[in-house]
Scaffold this active site. Structure first.
Site, short mmCIF file in Angstrom:
data_model
loop_
_atom_site.label_atom_id
_atom_site.label_comp_id
_atom_site.label_asym_id
_atom_site.label_seq_id
_atom_site.Cartn_x
_atom_site.Cartn_y
_atom_site.Cartn_z
N LEU A 1 0.81 -1.23 0.00
CA LEU A 1 0.00 0.00 0.00
C LEU A 1 0.85 1.27 0.00
O LEU A 1 0.41 2.31 0.49
CB LEU A 1 -0.97 0.02 1.19
CG LEU A 1 -1.98 -1.14 1.27
CD1 LEU A 1 -2.87 -0.98 2.49
CD2 LEU A 1 -2.81 -1.23 0.01
N ASP B 1 5.35 -6.48 2.16
CA ASP B 1 6.34 -6.01 1.20
C ASP B 1 7.11 -7.21 0.66
O ASP B 1 7.42 -8.15 1.43
CB ASP B 1 7.29 -5.03 1.89
CG ASP B 1 8.06 -4.17 0.92
OD1 ASP B 1 8.82 -4.74 0.09
OD2 ASP B 1 7.92 -2.95 0.97
N TYR C 1 14.54 2.38 -14.13
CA TYR C 1 13.30 1.61 -14.01
C TYR C 1 13.31 0.45 -14.99
O TYR C 1 13.08 -0.71 -14.63
CB TYR C 1 12.10 2.52 -14.27
CG TYR C 1 10.83 1.77 -14.57
CD1 TYR C 1 10.24 0.94 -13.62
CD2 TYR C 1 10.21 1.87 -15.83
CE1 TYR C 1 9.08 0.24 -13.90
CE2 TYR C 1 9.06 1.18 -16.11
CZ TYR C 1 8.49 0.37 -15.15
OH TYR C 1 7.35 -0.34 -15.43
N ASN D 1 2.25 2.43 -22.54
CA ASN D 1 1.39 3.24 -21.69
C ASN D 1 0.00 2.63 -21.58
O ASN D 1 -0.64 2.34 -22.58
CB ASN D 1 1.30 4.66 -22.26
CG ASN D 1 2.62 5.40 -22.11
OD1 ASN D 1 3.68 4.80 -22.21
ND2 ASN D 1 2.55 6.69 -21.88
N TYR E 1 7.10 17.63 -21.62
CA TYR E 1 8.54 17.60 -21.40
C TYR E 1 9.27 17.28 -22.71
O TYR E 1 9.29 16.14 -23.15
CB TYR E 1 8.88 16.56 -20.34
CG TYR E 1 8.35 16.91 -18.97
CD1 TYR E 1 9.06 17.76 -18.13
CD2 TYR E 1 7.13 16.41 -18.53
CE1 TYR E 1 8.58 18.11 -16.87
CE2 TYR E 1 6.63 16.75 -17.27
CZ TYR E 1 7.36 17.60 -16.45
OH TYR E 1 6.87 17.93 -15.21
N ARG F 1 4.17 7.66 -27.97
CA ARG F 1 3.94 6.50 -27.14
C ARG F 1 2.75 5.69 -27.67
O ARG F 1 1.87 6.20 -28.34
CB ARG F 1 3.67 6.91 -25.68
CG ARG F 1 4.87 7.54 -24.98
CD ARG F 1 5.97 6.54 -24.76
NE ARG F 1 7.11 7.10 -24.03
CZ ARG F 1 8.18 7.63 -24.61
NH1 ARG F 1 8.25 7.71 -25.94
NH2 ARG F 1 9.18 8.10 -23.88
N ARG G 1 13.08 15.35 -20.07
CA ARG G 1 13.48 14.64 -18.86
C ARG G 1 14.52 13.58 -19.24
O ARG G 1 14.41 12.96 -20.29
CB ARG G 1 12.27 13.95 -18.21
CG ARG G 1 11.23 14.90 -17.70
CD ARG G 1 10.05 14.16 -17.11
NE ARG G 1 9.36 13.34 -18.10
CZ ARG G 1 8.18 12.76 -17.90
NH1 ARG G 1 7.57 12.90 -16.74
NH2 ARG G 1 7.63 12.04 -18.86
#
Length: 322
Positions: free
Chosen positions: A33, A51, A141, A170, A206, A219, A279
């Site tokens: 959470l 976790d 990532y 996406n 961006y 995307r 970015r």
């Protein structure tokens, strides 16, 4: 059937959990959470707040649950943040996945559907991207997810793990009663819809100097229900030994400006724009080929149009804040 869904309080994991429950499956959600609320959990699902970094708890959960398969969505997902704090992504995404894999090995579980990412490809040499394209992430990532896939491949070769890794771009849209509600929100379409709802004054773009039609990033967008159904199809692929890699996407790309124009059409709002510099870690174009999963598993998107995807998200967000 009995499934464990890690990250099932999130947007995609929560959607998959709801569809599995509708199909009569038993679902246990394992989630810490950190970016969701307990109120997002489907009432019919069992819930364990935990976790994946808690090695003992995840092994205890697997041992007691005796699951038919695990669907693994739990991860940090913000590419921009990963370029500022890469250590968080390797610890949580890669380290958490290793804990899960070790717990599976210890408890005799050997079927896993992994929510991966097209960020594994980085800046592609050609589009649409095939599953055989070079894997060269441009952000931490994507690297954290690719490292997770590498561990799975070796676990498959050495220990017989059966897994399917789904790499997608996406995700947007909503199903009846459930949609995208990250805390904090970082994804383009819900941020745009916040502007239409008057919750934000403008949307930021961006980078305006990418080698694309209008200078903004391109995307590929996929409806969350189509994505969820692909994960469920992937479960069937695990009936046979080995592993599978599938891309998921619409096969067509849209610039950031085109997404904003679509939202303007759907919502009827002006949606002011502020232009910001690029970015770090953002590839110019990411568009997937879904031909492999279509031919091998019979997957077919039911919401192929961008306006359809945004319209379902718009309906959800209006009800959410009504």
């Amino acid at each position: 059937m009995n499934f464990l869904v890690t990250g099932g309080a999130g947007y995609i994991g929560g959607t998959v959990s709801r569809i599995l429950l509708q199909q009569g499956a038993k679902v246990t959600i394992y989630d810490n959470l950190c970016h969701a609320k307990a109120s997002a959990l489907p009432a019919q699902a069992a819930f364990i707040q935990g976790d994946l970094l808690d090695r003992q708890l995840i092994e205890k959960t697997l041992r007691e649950g005796k699951f038919d398969a695990i669907l693994h969505f739990a991860a940090l997902i913000e590419a921009g943040e990963s370029m500022k704090k890469p250590e968080l992504y390797f610890r949580n995404n890669t380290g958490g996945t290793l804990n899960l894999l070790e717990a599976m090995l210890a408890t005799g579980q050997n079927k896993l559907v992994f929510s991966s990412t097209a960020a594994c490809y980085g800046e592609p040499e050609s589009t649409p991207i095939l599953e055989t394209a070079k894997l060269q992430p441009t952000n931490a990532y994507g690297e954290s997810k690719l490292l997770s896939e590498t561990m799975m491949r070796w676990m498959s070769e050495i220990h017989g793990l059966r897994y399917a890794a789904l790499r997608y771009f996406n995700v947007a849209g909503a199903i009846e009663g459930y949609g995208e509600a990250h805390e904090p929100e970082s994804h383009l379409i819900p941020l745009i819809l916040d502007v239409a709802l008057g919750r934000r004054q403008s949307i930021k773009i961006y980078g305006q100097d990418y080698p694309t039609a209008d200078g903004t990033c391109v995307r590929d967008y996929i409806h969350v229900q189509d994505l969820a159904e692909a994960h469920i199809l992937a479960l069937k692929a695990l009936e046979q030994p080995g592993h599978h890699i599938f891309n998921l996407g619409s096969g067509q790309g849209f610039t950031v400006r085109q997404v904003i124009e679509s939202a303007r059409r759907v919502t009827g709002h002006a949606i002011p724009v502020i232009e910001e510099p690029r970015r770090p870690g953002d590839p110019a174009v990411l568009v997937a080929s879904s031909d492999k999963i279509k031919s091998e598993l019979g997957w077919k998107p039911n919401f192929p149009e961008l306006d359809q995807i945004i319209a379902s998200a718009w309906e959800w967000h209006q009800k959410r804040y009504a």
